[in-house]
Design a protein around this motif. Structure first.
Motif, mmCIF file in Angstrom:
data_model
loop_
_atom_site.group_PDB
_atom_site.id
_atom_site.type_symbol
_atom_site.label_atom_id
_atom_site.label_comp_id
_atom_site.label_asym_id
_atom_site.label_seq_id
_atom_site.Cartn_x
_atom_site.Cartn_y
_atom_site.Cartn_z
ATOM 1 N N CYS A 201 0.727 -1.057 -0.456
ATOM 2 C CA CYS A 201 -0.182 0.458 -0.363
ATOM 3 C C CYS A 201 0.467 1.168 0.268
ATOM 4 C CB CYS A 201 -0.905 -0.390 1.312
ATOM 5 S SG CYS A 201 -2.267 -0.847 0.589
ATOM 6 N N SER A 202 1.855 1.061 0.865
ATOM 7 C CA SER A 202 2.556 2.701 0.531
ATOM 8 C C SER A 202 3.638 3.092 -1.332
ATOM 9 C CB SER A 202 4.440 2.465 1.433
ATOM 10 O OG SER A 202 5.102 1.380 0.700
ATOM 11 N N LEU A 203 3.750 1.587 -1.538
ATOM 12 C CA LEU A 203 4.435 1.958 -2.913
ATOM 13 C C LEU A 203 2.400 2.638 -3.624
ATOM 14 C CD1 LEU A 203 6.395 -1.126 -4.027
ATOM 15 C CD2 LEU A 203 7.058 1.496 -3.419
ATOM 16 N N ILE A 204 1.948 1.714 -3.430
ATOM 17 C CA ILE A 204 -0.064 2.132 -4.104
ATOM 18 C C ILE A 204 -0.554 4.119 -3.425
ATOM 19 C CG2 ILE A 204 -2.147 1.477 -4.661
ATOM 20 C CD1 ILE A 204 -1.275 -1.030 -4.001
ATOM 21 N N MET A 205 -0.315 4.113 -2.986
ATOM 22 C CA MET A 205 -0.166 5.417 -1.578
ATOM 23 C C MET A 205 0.070 6.175 -2.564
ATOM 24 S SD MET A 205 -3.477 5.089 -0.836
ATOM 25 C CE MET A 205 -3.703 6.524 -0.766
ATOM 26 N N SER A 206 2.088 5.716 -2.896
ATOM 27 C CA SER A 206 2.634 6.960 -3.185
ATOM 28 C C SER A 206 2.519 8.005 -4.725
ATOM 29 C CB SER A 206 4.349 6.251 -2.930
ATOM 30 O OG SER A 206 4.693 6.988 -3.422
ATOM 31 N N ASN A 207 2.110 6.098 -5.601
ATOM 32 C CA ASN A 207 1.838 6.175 -7.179
ATOM 33 C C ASN A 207 0.183 7.541 -7.088
ATOM 34 O OD1 ASN A 207 1.431 5.959 -9.527
ATOM 35 N ND2 ASN A 207 0.117 4.559 -9.569
ATOM 36 N N VAL A 208 -0.427 6.804 -5.886
ATOM 37 C CA VAL A 208 -1.257 8.015 -5.891
ATOM 38 C C VAL A 208 -0.950 9.463 -5.387
ATOM 39 C CG1 VAL A 208 -3.900 8.518 -5.032
ATOM 40 C CG2 VAL A 208 -3.520 6.521 -5.273
ATOM 41 N N HIS A 209 -0.464 9.890 -4.711
ATOM 42 C CA HIS A 209 0.392 11.198 -5.019
ATOM 43 C C HIS A 209 0.627 11.529 -5.967
ATOM 44 C CE1 HIS A 209 1.539 14.239 -1.876
ATOM 45 N NE2 HIS A 209 2.863 14.113 -2.429
ATOM 46 N N HIS A 210 1.658 10.582 -6.259
ATOM 47 C CA HIS A 210 2.289 10.891 -7.341
ATOM 48 C C HIS A 210 0.822 11.945 -8.724
ATOM 49 C CE1 HIS A 210 6.351 9.379 -6.561
ATOM 50 N NE2 HIS A 210 6.268 10.555 -5.183
ATOM 51 N N GLN A 211 0.470 11.087 -9.428
ATOM 52 C CA GLN A 211 -0.997 11.290 -9.999
ATOM 53 C C GLN A 211 -1.442 12.715 -9.280
ATOM 54 O OE1 GLN A 211 -2.955 7.939 -9.953
ATOM 55 N NE2 GLN A 211 -1.094 6.823 -11.635
ATOM 56 N N GLU A 212 -2.078 12.498 -8.338
ATOM 57 C CA GLU A 212 -2.194 13.668 -7.883
ATOM 58 C C GLU A 212 -2.144 14.935 -7.924
ATOM 59 O OE1 GLU A 212 -3.367 12.769 -3.733
ATOM 60 O OE2 GLU A 212 -5.288 12.029 -3.881
ATOM 61 N N LEU A 213 -0.408 15.255 -7.645
ATOM 62 C CA LEU A 213 0.681 15.665 -7.645
ATOM 63 C C LEU A 213 0.664 16.394 -9.248
ATOM 64 C CD1 LEU A 213 3.583 15.533 -5.507
ATOM 65 C CD2 LEU A 213 1.720 17.105 -5.009
#
Length: 384
Positions: free
Chosen positions: A302-314
């Motif tokens: 989940c840490s990688l997934i949430m990081s990916n989601v955060h990068h998409q939002e950024l």
């Protein structure tokens, strides 16, 4: 030189596409559970001391390597579980006892709270039970909670939980107002994310890694379509449309999506990135495959997934900022050009002080009562 490099690139890309393997799958078909490895080799899962009838919905927990499944016609139970750790002996645990006034249409499992969830179309509800592996067996009325009790004529079907964002998604095949909905796993913050241009979204899954939902709908004249969108319902588009029978189940892997149909009794796969020209048939069964699940060897990070989601939002925020800056820059340039044109026009249209004795054919904007000596004026003129 360029053509040779292009040929090498195309050949390399082709080999790369062909080398991407299918995910390992668990399939519920008839009274059996099957493993399908790399999309080709398969074997039947032997269940110890269990008389299966018609297996249906599946939910797999990669943290404990335990499979949950429903049996539509079993005399005693609704939901069962089996450990996939041991190869030699696999005893089946009876999780939820059968009640004739209730159904199990779809299963989901939340590994964070060790909670099993399912849809009950007969009672238009979504239910849950927190698994205690020391005392697995429960009575139908003991310890089961209702997460959602839907409105009249609702019919919840497909159900998926996202352990990373703590969201619960489900389809409602309401005859008049079909929809795709979501809430937090605890049942709060319920919302409808899709309701327009929906028919009967039966087969359904969520790509947790990419935060995308997929669903299949059967159209008229033997056609069907698979659509996808972001998890908030935005950016909806048709992923694939073809001719076939009723789509029973659908699941999403890392590279492929998989689905089974009721009439042809086949299991299909299609690349998620759209590089496949057409879906391919992985298996043909004697009975329809009522449930398909990806067999993961490791739980989702989940840490990688949430990081990916955060990068998409950024990235979305950066894109919006870039667009805003481009618009402001364009407006500034347009304004500067307009000012230059205006000043250039003034310079052309307005003469510096000059001497002239010629007044015929001109018109003065300003009347000078006290003439300047030598007929020298500073004025703007236009031809009449």
């Amino acid at each position: 030189m360029f053509s040779k490099a292009g040929f090498i690139f195309i050949a390399f890309a082709s080999v790369t596409v062909q080398c991407i393997k299918h995910e390992n799958l668990i399939i519920a078909v008839g009274d059996e559970l099957e493993f399908l490895t790399d999309g080709s080799s398969y074997r039947t899962l032997t269940l110890d001391s269990y008389n299966a009838t018609k297996l249906s919905a599946l939910a797999y927990d990669a943290t404990t390597r335990r499979l949950f499944f429903s049996d539509l016609r079993h005399r005693h139970g609704h939901i069962f579980s089996v450990s996939l750790d041991e190869e030699s002996r696999r005893p089946v645990e009876d999780i939820v006892e059968r009640n004739n006034n209730e159904s199990v249409d779809s299963l989901a499992y939340d590994p964070v709270t060790k909670t099993l969830l399912w849809t009950d179309g007969i009672n238009r509800s979504i239910r849950r039970f927190q698994i205690d592996y020391e005392h697995v067996h429960i009575d139908e009325k003991d310890g089961i909670e209702i997460v959602h009790f839907l409105e009249n004529d609702a019919n919840p079907q497909g159900l998926v939980s996202d352990p990373c964002t703590r969201m619960l998604y489900w389809t409602n095949i309401h005859s008049d107002r079909p929809s795709i909905e979501r809430s937090l796993i605890n049942g709060t913050q319920r919302e409808i994310i899709l309701y327009s241009d929906l028919l009967l979204p039966n087969a359904f899954d969520v790509d947790v890694v990419d935060q995308v939902i997929y669903w299949a709908e059967d159209l008229k004249n033997g056609h069907f379509r698979i659509q996808r969108s972001s998890v908030d319902g935005s950016e909806t588009h048709i992923f694939y449309q073809g001719i076939g029978d009723f789509i029973v189940s659908l699941t999403v892997g890392d590279h492929y999506i998989y689905w089974s149909d009721y009439g042809h009794k086949k299991l299909w796969s299609l690349r998620k990135d759209g590089s496949s020209a057409r879906p391919i048939i992985l298996r043909t069964f004697r009975n329809p495959a009522m449930g398909v699940a990806v067999f993961r060897h490791q739980p989702l990070n989940c840490s990688l997934i949430m990081s990916n989601v955060h990068h998409q939002e950024l990235a979305m925020e950066n894109d919006s900022l870039i667009v805003t800056l481009m618009i402001l820059t364009s407006l500034t340039i347009v304004a500067a050009v307009a000012i230059l044109i205006f000043r250039f026009g003034r310079l052309i249209g307005c003469a510096l002080p000059f001497s002239s004795n010629k007044t015929e054919g001109t018109f003065a904007f300003q009347s000078f009562q006290n003439p300047v000596p030598n007929n020298t004026y500073k004025m703007c003129e236009r031809v009449i």
